[in-house]
Design a protein around this motif. Sequence first.
Motif, PDB file in Angstrom:
ATOM      1  N   LEU A 130     -56.008  -8.645 -31.078  1.00  0.00           N
ATOM      2  CA  LEU A 130     -55.138  -8.030 -30.081  1.00  0.00           C
ATOM      3  C   LEU A 130     -53.862  -7.462 -30.702  1.00  0.00           C
ATOM      4  CD1 LEU A 130     -55.421 -10.487 -27.060  1.00  0.00           C
ATOM      5  CD2 LEU A 130     -56.138  -8.099 -27.140  1.00  0.00           C
ATOM      6  N   SER A 131     -53.294  -8.168 -31.660  1.00  0.00           N
ATOM      7  CA  SER A 131     -52.046  -7.672 -32.246  1.00  0.00           C
ATOM      8  C   SER A 131     -52.273  -6.370 -32.997  1.00  0.00           C
ATOM      9  CB  SER A 131     -51.444  -8.728 -33.181  1.00  0.00           C
ATOM     10  OG  SER A 131     -52.282  -8.968 -34.295  1.00  0.00           O
ATOM     11  N   ALA A 132     -53.428  -6.236 -33.665  1.00  0.00           N
ATOM     12  CA  ALA A 132     -53.728  -4.993 -34.373  1.00  0.00           C
ATOM     13  C   ALA A 132     -53.968  -3.854 -33.393  1.00  0.00           C
ATOM     14  CB  ALA A 132     -54.947  -5.186 -35.272  1.00  0.00           C
ATOM     15  N   VAL A 133     -54.646  -4.163 -32.280  1.00  0.00           N
ATOM     16  CA  VAL A 133     -54.874  -3.139 -31.251  1.00  0.00           C
ATOM     17  C   VAL A 133     -53.541  -2.660 -30.690  1.00  0.00           C
ATOM     18  CG1 VAL A 133     -55.832  -2.718 -28.964  1.00  0.00           C
ATOM     19  CG2 VAL A 133     -57.181  -3.949 -30.665  1.00  0.00           C
ATOM     20  N   GLU A 134     -52.647  -3.595 -30.416  1.00  0.00           N
ATOM     21  CA  GLU A 134     -51.335  -3.220 -29.891  1.00  0.00           C
ATOM     22  C   GLU A 134     -50.554  -2.409 -30.922  1.00  0.00           C
ATOM     23  OE1 GLU A 134     -50.843  -7.155 -27.027  1.00  0.00           O
ATOM     24  OE2 GLU A 134     -50.169  -7.175 -29.112  1.00  0.00           O
ATOM     25  N   GLY A 135     -50.685  -2.774 -32.192  1.00  0.00           N
ATOM     26  CA  GLY A 135     -50.030  -1.989 -33.237  1.00  0.00           C
ATOM     27  C   GLY A 135     -50.570  -0.584 -33.313  1.00  0.00           C
ATOM     28  N   LEU A 136     -51.893  -0.440 -33.158  1.00  0.00           N
ATOM     29  CA  LEU A 136     -52.500   0.891 -33.168  1.00  0.00           C
ATOM     30  C   LEU A 136     -51.998   1.722 -31.999  1.00  0.00           C
ATOM     31  CD1 LEU A 136     -54.528   2.918 -34.298  1.00  0.00           C
ATOM     32  CD2 LEU A 136     -56.312   1.777 -32.975  1.00  0.00           C
ATOM     33  N   ALA A 137     -51.884   1.097 -30.828  1.00  0.00           N
ATOM     34  CA  ALA A 137     -51.367   1.818 -29.664  1.00  0.00           C
ATOM     35  C   ALA A 137     -49.935   2.292 -29.912  1.00  0.00           C
ATOM     36  CB  ALA A 137     -51.427   0.926 -28.423  1.00  0.00           C
ATOM     37  N   LEU A 152     -47.439   0.508 -37.955  1.00  0.00           N
ATOM     38  CA  LEU A 152     -48.435   0.468 -39.023  1.00  0.00           C
ATOM     39  C   LEU A 152     -48.585  -0.943 -39.570  1.00  0.00           C
ATOM     40  CD1 LEU A 152     -50.345   2.321 -40.564  1.00  0.00           C
ATOM     41  CD2 LEU A 152     -48.545   2.685 -42.249  1.00  0.00           C
ATOM     42  N   ARG A 153     -47.468  -1.669 -39.685  1.00  0.00           N
ATOM     43  CA  ARG A 153     -47.544  -3.053 -40.147  1.00  0.00           C
ATOM     44  C   ARG A 153     -48.368  -3.900 -39.188  1.00  0.00           C
ATOM     45  NH1 ARG A 153     -44.387  -5.976 -43.115  1.00  0.00           N
ATOM     46  NH2 ARG A 153     -43.800  -7.356 -41.408  1.00  0.00           N
ATOM     47  N   ARG A 154     -48.165  -3.704 -37.899  1.00  0.00           N
ATOM     48  CA  ARG A 154     -48.934  -4.490 -36.924  1.00  0.00           C
ATOM     49  C   ARG A 154     -50.397  -4.078 -36.932  1.00  0.00           C
ATOM     50  NH1 ARG A 154     -45.956  -5.728 -31.303  1.00  0.00           N
ATOM     51  NH2 ARG A 154     -47.885  -6.899 -31.118  1.00  0.00           N
ATOM     52  N   ALA A 155     -50.653  -2.765 -37.000  1.00  0.00           N
ATOM     53  CA  ALA A 155     -52.039  -2.303 -37.031  1.00  0.00           C
ATOM     54  C   ALA A 155     -52.758  -2.801 -38.279  1.00  0.00           C
ATOM     55  CB  ALA A 155     -52.085  -0.776 -36.962  1.00  0.00           C
ATOM     56  N   ASP A 156     -52.023  -2.972 -39.378  1.00  0.00           N
ATOM     57  CA  ASP A 156     -52.613  -3.474 -40.617  1.00  0.00           C
ATOM     58  C   ASP A 156     -52.719  -4.995 -40.649  1.00  0.00           C
ATOM     59  OD1 ASP A 156     -53.076  -1.007 -41.637  1.00  0.00           O
ATOM     60  OD2 ASP A 156     -51.293  -0.940 -42.896  1.00  0.00           O
ATOM     61  N   ARG A 162     -49.465 -13.612 -39.727  1.00  0.00           N
ATOM     62  CA  ARG A 162     -48.463 -14.636 -39.421  1.00  0.00           C
ATOM     63  C   ARG A 162     -49.030 -15.649 -38.419  1.00  0.00           C
ATOM     64  NH1 ARG A 162     -42.846 -14.516 -39.274  1.00  0.00           N
ATOM     65  NH2 ARG A 162     -43.068 -13.162 -41.085  1.00  0.00           N
ATOM     66  N   LEU A 163     -49.690 -15.153 -37.376  1.00  0.00           N
ATOM     67  CA  LEU A 163     -50.294 -16.053 -36.396  1.00  0.00           C
ATOM     68  C   LEU A 163     -51.388 -16.903 -37.037  1.00  0.00           C
ATOM     69  CD1 LEU A 163     -50.558 -13.591 -33.370  1.00  0.00           C
ATOM     70  CD2 LEU A 163     -48.930 -15.470 -33.620  1.00  0.00           C
TER      71      LEU A 163
END
Length: 429
Positions: A130-137, A152-156, A162-163
């Motif tokens: 979910l965090s990567a999806v939100e980063g992509l959005a 980009l950091r979240r999408a990557d 961290r989680l």
Amino acid sequence: MATRNKVASSDTIYALSSGQPPAAIAIIRISGPEAGLALERLAGIRPEPRRAGLRILRDAAGDILDHALALWFPGPATATGEDLAELHLHGGRAVVDAVLSTLSELDLGLRLAEPGEFTRRALLNGRMDLSAVEGLADLLTAETERQRKEALRRADGALARRLGDWTRALLAIAARIEAEIDYDGEIELDTDSNADSILALAAEIDAALAVPPAERLRDGLRVAIVGPPNAGKSTLFNALVGRDAAIVSDIPGTTRDAIERPLSIAGMPFVLVDTAGLRETDDPIERIGVERAHNQRALADIIIDLRGDMEEEEQPVISVSAKADIIASRDGALALSAMTGEGLATLHARLANIGSRLLPREGEVALDRRYRERLYEVRTELDAALATSDPLLRAEHIRIARERIDSLTGGAGIEDMLDALFGRFCLGK
């Protein structure tokens, strides 16, 4: 990345995955169990996996649609976690429409993808969390350099990692508690290490919660320009956004409603707000504008004060003395003229300086409300675990804490805890 059970899709979807034509190249993506057959129908052959090949695309009647690059990606190691094909076409509107039409007419049950459906399948099939999806959005809507880097950091997977670290720490703590329960008195265990581990994890989460929220970076820092009528608010607003977005007039009360425009300064996102002049008035419409100006002042992250009496505000205040080319400046205020440009560079620098303090620093993992709420719940459970000496209660609080983090990623279950338990303490021999 958290593991998920693969969710099989019964249908195959397709869509234009690049920008709207006309363009130099257009990419059509096909995903699902019939993607390979669809590729064979159009290109006459299924290319070698992950090798681009030049192919002639034909419709059902055998007429040439285009000369295109065809790529074949067998699942599950694909972007969506299922069979995937791509067609790289010439980007004319007629070419794209013809290929999409041919796909819709194949007797394979293909359908046009819904918005975000490729990413949804990637999530359901465990290719993204979910965090990567939100980063992509966020990446798709990023307008400033700072927004782009954080998205980009979240999408990557920066947030997911961290989680994941916190989940593994909780699993290790749970494993030691289980050992304490099962082998109480039989073997010597360092139970104090559990408290130290919980304290260390709590400190990491506290540090993450102390980072400025992600919403500020995603939505931009709100900067309200406030002051009396004819103080130069709208002129300053136009000068900052670089165009005549607000009506400028010598008539008091011209600005009746708040006007917002996005602004990028030093790669940071701001939302500039022009407000109605603050004054007592009998005009019922202007009174509404004044009330809204007060509301915008309360909502703002930063205030540009053209009135000179807002030193006690909770938000950072930049006191500005406008119209410096024709009016003497107030003591302590930034002398500024939107007409000549005097002081504008200094105002930009002050906004950037404040923004750097209010926004997450580069490299920090910013959390939005959903993550903060769950992590506050995790902290509550960690505090409760520390407050009890009963290992059964402590184990329950750690289990709940792990569930709260799992709710963010869909992660670890009981099997993960058992793996950590037996692997660390060799209890299964």
